[in-house]
Structures are given as C-alpha cells and as structure tokens.
Design a protein around this motif. Structure first.
Motif, PDB file in Angstrom:
ATOM      1  N   PRO A 185      -0.741  55.870 -19.971  1.00  0.00           N
ATOM      2  CA  PRO A 185       0.362  56.309 -19.114  1.00  0.00           C
ATOM      3  C   PRO A 185      -0.080  57.280 -18.031  1.00  0.00           C
ATOM      4  O   PRO A 185      -1.029  58.052 -18.215  1.00  0.00           O
ATOM      5  CB  PRO A 185       1.304  57.009 -20.100  1.00  0.00           C
ATOM      6  N   PRO A 186       0.600  57.269 -16.889  1.00  0.00           N
ATOM      7  CA  PRO A 186       0.304  58.229 -15.818  1.00  0.00           C
ATOM      8  C   PRO A 186       0.840  59.604 -16.193  1.00  0.00           C
ATOM      9  O   PRO A 186       1.599  59.765 -17.141  1.00  0.00           O
ATOM     10  CB  PRO A 186       1.061  57.655 -14.623  1.00  0.00           C
ATOM     11  N   ARG A 187       0.451  60.588 -15.416  1.00  0.00           N
ATOM     12  CA  ARG A 187       0.864  61.951 -15.730  1.00  0.00           C
ATOM     13  C   ARG A 187       2.359  62.163 -15.526  1.00  0.00           C
ATOM     14  O   ARG A 187       2.983  62.944 -16.234  1.00  0.00           O
ATOM     15  CB  ARG A 187       0.071  62.933 -14.864  1.00  0.00           C
ATOM     16  N   ASP A 188       2.942  61.478 -14.545  1.00  0.00           N
ATOM     17  CA  ASP A 188       4.384  61.581 -14.330  1.00  0.00           C
ATOM     18  C   ASP A 188       5.070  60.613 -15.298  1.00  0.00           C
ATOM     19  O   ASP A 188       5.347  59.471 -14.968  1.00  0.00           O
ATOM     20  CB  ASP A 188       4.755  61.315 -12.872  1.00  0.00           C
ATOM     21  N   ILE A 189       5.335  61.125 -16.498  1.00  0.00           N
ATOM     22  CA  ILE A 189       5.784  60.273 -17.603  1.00  0.00           C
ATOM     23  C   ILE A 189       7.232  59.836 -17.482  1.00  0.00           C
ATOM     24  O   ILE A 189       7.673  58.957 -18.221  1.00  0.00           O
ATOM     25  CB  ILE A 189       5.588  60.985 -18.952  1.00  0.00           C
ATOM     26  N   ASP A 190       7.980  60.409 -16.542  1.00  0.00           N
ATOM     27  CA  ASP A 190       9.395  60.066 -16.451  1.00  0.00           C
ATOM     28  C   ASP A 190       9.614  58.586 -16.169  1.00  0.00           C
ATOM     29  O   ASP A 190      10.579  57.987 -16.645  1.00  0.00           O
ATOM     30  CB  ASP A 190      10.098  60.923 -15.390  1.00  0.00           C
ATOM     31  N   GLN A 191       8.696  57.969 -15.428  1.00  0.00           N
ATOM     32  CA  GLN A 191       8.870  56.548 -15.132  1.00  0.00           C
ATOM     33  C   GLN A 191       8.613  55.676 -16.365  1.00  0.00           C
ATOM     34  O   GLN A 191       9.214  54.609 -16.508  1.00  0.00           O
ATOM     35  CB  GLN A 191       7.980  56.123 -13.980  1.00  0.00           C
ATOM     36  N   VAL A 192       7.764  56.132 -17.279  1.00  0.00           N
ATOM     37  CA  VAL A 192       7.541  55.397 -18.524  1.00  0.00           C
ATOM     38  C   VAL A 192       8.775  55.515 -19.409  1.00  0.00           C
ATOM     39  O   VAL A 192       9.238  54.534 -20.010  1.00  0.00           O
ATOM     40  CB  VAL A 192       6.299  55.919 -19.259  1.00  0.00           C
ATOM     41  N   ILE A 193       9.324  56.710 -19.466  1.00  0.00           N
ATOM     42  CA  ILE A 193      10.535  56.938 -20.251  1.00  0.00           C
ATOM     43  C   ILE A 193      11.686  56.115 -19.693  1.00  0.00           C
ATOM     44  O   ILE A 193      12.481  55.526 -20.444  1.00  0.00           O
ATOM     45  CB  ILE A 193      10.870  58.442 -20.275  1.00  0.00           C
ATOM     46  N   ALA A 194      11.766  56.028 -18.364  1.00  0.00           N
ATOM     47  CA  ALA A 194      12.821  55.235 -17.742  1.00  0.00           C
ATOM     48  C   ALA A 194      12.648  53.755 -18.056  1.00  0.00           C
ATOM     49  O   ALA A 194      13.633  53.036 -18.297  1.00  0.00           O
ATOM     50  CB  ALA A 194      12.815  55.453 -16.230  1.00  0.00           C
ATOM     51  N   ALA A 195      11.411  53.281 -18.073  1.00  0.00           N
ATOM     52  CA  ALA A 195      11.151  51.876 -18.399  1.00  0.00           C
ATOM     53  C   ALA A 195      11.583  51.570 -19.829  1.00  0.00           C
ATOM     54  O   ALA A 195      12.173  50.515 -20.109  1.00  0.00           O
ATOM     55  CB  ALA A 195       9.673  51.552 -18.212  1.00  0.00           C
TER      56      ALA A 195
END
Length: 454
Positions: A30-40
C-alpha cells in the motif's frame, strides 16, 4: 468469487492492490496515503484483514504499518527483511486465509532478486492460483532492478532474479494473472513494461528472464542499468523504521513577500503549473516541476534532502494532489504554499520572468553560432542517439553542474519536453539565457539535425 482492485500510483510508476472476497480482503504494497486503500475497501464492503509487503521498498514510503494499525489487520513482511516495527514474519510456503467463504488463501513464495528478502504472494481460490502479486520480481516483460541494495550483491541478485522468475513460471498455472508493483514507469524496473496486463503464460514467451539463459540474461540486465533517483537512499531506511501518519492539511499560505524571502534564503520554490504556462511567466528563481508529470520522482531526485520547499499551484486541487504525491516519497510538509498565478506571487514593481519555447525544427533553422544544445536525458537514452555537438548533463545532476554548461544561449532538450522544462527553469533561475525545446526527440532527425549514435 474474488476481486482484485488496482490502485494506480501513476506519478511513481507503481501499483498497489486490494484483493479479496465478499467479506475480507488483503492490501498489497500500500502507498503511504492509506485513505484511498480504505476507501477502496469501503466501496467493496469488505474488511481489510491482511496487509502485506513484497519487500522493503526503495522507491516510496509504504503505508503498510499505519494501514495495519488503523484497520487491525495482520501485517505480513518477509521474514528475512529487517524492520523495526511490529509485524508478522512471513516464510516461504506459508498460507494465510484471506476469505474463508470465498476459499481465498495467500501463499508466500520467496523470490529474491530485487532485494535479498523479496517475497511474492500467490492468491489461491479453492487451491488454485488465480493471481500472483510479484512486487519487484517478475514484471510485465521485464524484472525489478537488482542493484538497489548493495553494489557487491548486484550480480548475485541478478542471477537470483532469473531463478525467481523461473520458480514462478514453474509453480503457477499459465493463466495466473501477474500483478507487479513496479514496472509502469518506476525506476525500480530494469526495463520498460511491455503492456498493462499479463499472465504467467504470456511471460514465458516474452520475458527475457524466462526466454534467455542465465548468463545472457544477467549480462544484458546489468548492461542496461542506469542511474536511480537520489531519494531512494532514504526510502528503505524510512520503511525499515516505520513512518509517521501523513498530514495532508493545507500548508501555511505564502504571499509575494514570503516567496521572495524564501528564495533569498536559498529555499526551493516549486511552480506546479504546466510547462507552457511557466515559460510564459513565473516567479524569477522558481523551478518548474509539472504536477501532471512525474512530480514526486523528479522533485525528490533533485532537491537536496530536507531542503524546505514552497509550492505554487494554479488551484487548491492541484496543490492537494501534489501534497499527496510528495508524501509518498517522504516530502511530508511543504514549508508554505500559494495558489493563483504569477501576478499574485510577485511583489509590486516586479515583473514575472519568462523564456521562449521551441521545436527541433526551430533549432535546425537557427544559426548554431553562439548557442549551446544541452541534452538532459539519461546516459542510456543518449546512447541510442544524440544531436551532433550537443552537451550532455542529465537533468537529475544539472542543479549541481550548472557551472559546467558552456557559455551561450542554451537550447535544452530531453525526450519529450517535461525534463527540458525542469532544466530550463534551473538554468533560468541561474541567470542563463535559455530556450526550452518542447518536442519529441524523434523529431530531431526529421527536422534535419544530425543525430549520431555511439
């Protein structure tokens, strides 16, 4: 049924993945800006049960530890990797259940080469591999670089890349989807990816790691390696230690006086607008790194590590996107920022600076007396063809070598225009008379310029 969602990190040339079933999922690299993973995960309506790393990354700061902490997921890291934060060491052959209802299991396959500890993960559905997350091992048409860890290990790691590729090809079905992290423009790739999607079967017929003998493969791989971004030296230590959560709030606002003061103090002021707009008018002394280009890679490569940076953007959205790109490579907080246009960034009585743009046809028509043609491509690019009589300083070293540029008006070019714009801004800030050649290098010979090869 299973799903695999791709999270594109286009600016870094990388991909992360979220894969799972109806209830739970695994996040890969995962990238450092984890919000996009959480959103996915939220869009899929699944819980992230596992976060895995294929290796300790050299080209970006991982969000793995923070994502695992926030979600309560198990954090899987190759057992041989040296990391200081809490994790679950993963050994070769281990299986981790991802979604029992969907019959999804993740199987670890140790695949050294990109790093000594590199591990790939096969996603199995009811015992059959349907995809393999290959990180920096087997890429699309190529493999990950073996020279990022320690020079004395490079040759052995290159041989290990060959063996690891053959292991994956031997153990996985031909229709297994190959899902690498690197290879879409990343400098962690040893070559350019040959397409967007692939399978084990396709790689068997097209990947040089699988079609050449080990000695030929290693010789060609090592001969093709070029410079790597300077910031790579800071990424692996940051990932081994574990990074802090990101702060993407808007930086302090800089007015014209603040910008002038920061320039006078030797700080970097970076204009994120496109290169056409920058050439037409910009704050004298500022540098142009287009937000739409490989911003994180080239800014982090050129800027002295830890140097304060002020960002100038045309809009709040452009500024926010740039901040997100930069935290991925450890540039956490801009010192200040401003949005708008040059007229609001310059003090009363000051005029924005500017320089001309041109094509290779313009260069061919221009008298060569009194001008310098400066090629800022990488050495490997120049070896395939260069303009006769041109000087050569790769853009990533130009800021330290401006004094080496011969006297005269400088016509600076790269392969397509983006790096020429960066170089032109560096030269302009240094007080040189510069022309940015905003054109494809393929047009040079067609324009009548003499292009030679070594």
């Amino acid at each position: 049924m299973f799903f695999v969602d791709t999270i594109e990190l286009a600016g870094l040339g990388n991909r992360s993945y979220l894969a799972g079933g109806e209830r739970t999922a695994v996040a890969v690299d995962p990238p450092r800006d984890i919000d996009q993973v959480i959103a996915a995960a939220a869009r899929r309506g699944v819980r992230i049960s596992h976060v895995v790393e294929t290796h300790v990354h050299n080209d970006y700061v991982t969000g793995g530890p923070e994502l695992a902490r926030v979600t309560g997921a198990a954090y899987l890291v190759p057992a041989a990797a040296r990391v200081a934060h809490r994790h679950t060491p993963v050994h070769d052959g281990e299986r981790h259940e991802i979604d029992a209802a969907a019959g999804l299991v993740l199987r670890a396959l140790v695949t050294p080469g990109h790093t000594p500890h590199h591990t790939s993960y096969a996603l199995e559905e009811d015992g059959t591999a349907v995809a393999v997350f290959t990180g920096g091992s087997l890429l699309v048409g190529t493999v990950g670089r073996p020279d990022l860890v320690e020079p004395r290990l490079t040759h052995d790691l290159a041989r290990a890349q060959h063996a690891s590729a053959h292991r994956l090809a031997a153990e996985l079905p031909d229709d297994t989807a190959v899902l690498p992290t690197h290879g879409f423009g990343s400098f962690c790739s040893s070559g350019r990816a040959a397409g967007e999607a692939t399978t084990i079967g396709r790689e068997k017929t097209s990947n040089e790691a699988l079609t050449r003998d080990v000695d030929t493969f290693v010789a060609d791989l090592l001969a093709g390696l070029d410079d790597t971004p300077a910031y790579y030296a800071h990424m692996a230590p940051a990932n081994a230690e574990g990074s802090a959560p990101v702060d993407l709030t808007t930086p302090p606002t800089a007015d014209a006086d603040d910008i002038a003061a920061r320039l006078a103090a030797g700080e970097w002021v970076v204009d994120l607008r496109n290169r056409v707009a920058f050439a037409e008018g910009h704050v004298a002394g500022s540098f142009n790194f287009e937000a739409e280009g490989q911003l994180a890679t080239y800014l982090a490569w050129l800027i002295p590590w830890g140097k304060p940076v002020t960002l100038l953007a045309e809009s709040a959205a452009q500024l926010a996107a740039a901040q997100r790109e930069l935290v991925r490579v450890g540039i956490d907080r801009p010192a200040a920022a401003a949005t708008g246009e040059p007229s609001s960034w310059t003090r009363d009585g000051e005029t924005p600076a500017a320089f001309p743009r041109a094509t290779f046809a313009d260069l061919a028509d221009h008298p060569r007396e009194g001008i310098v043609v400066l090629d800022v491509r990488r050495t490997a690019e120049r070896s395939t063809g260069f303009i006769e009589g041109s000087a050569h300083i790769p853009v990533h070293s130009l800021h330290r070598r401006v004094h080496e540029v011969p006297d005269g008006q400088v016509w600076v070019h790269c392969a397509g225009g983006m790096r020429a714009a960066i170089a032109a801004s560096l030269l302009d800030a240094a007080g040189r008379d510069v022309v940015a050649v905003d054109d494809s290098f393929a047009a040079a010979e067609k324009a009548g310029l003499t292009v030679r090869t070594r």
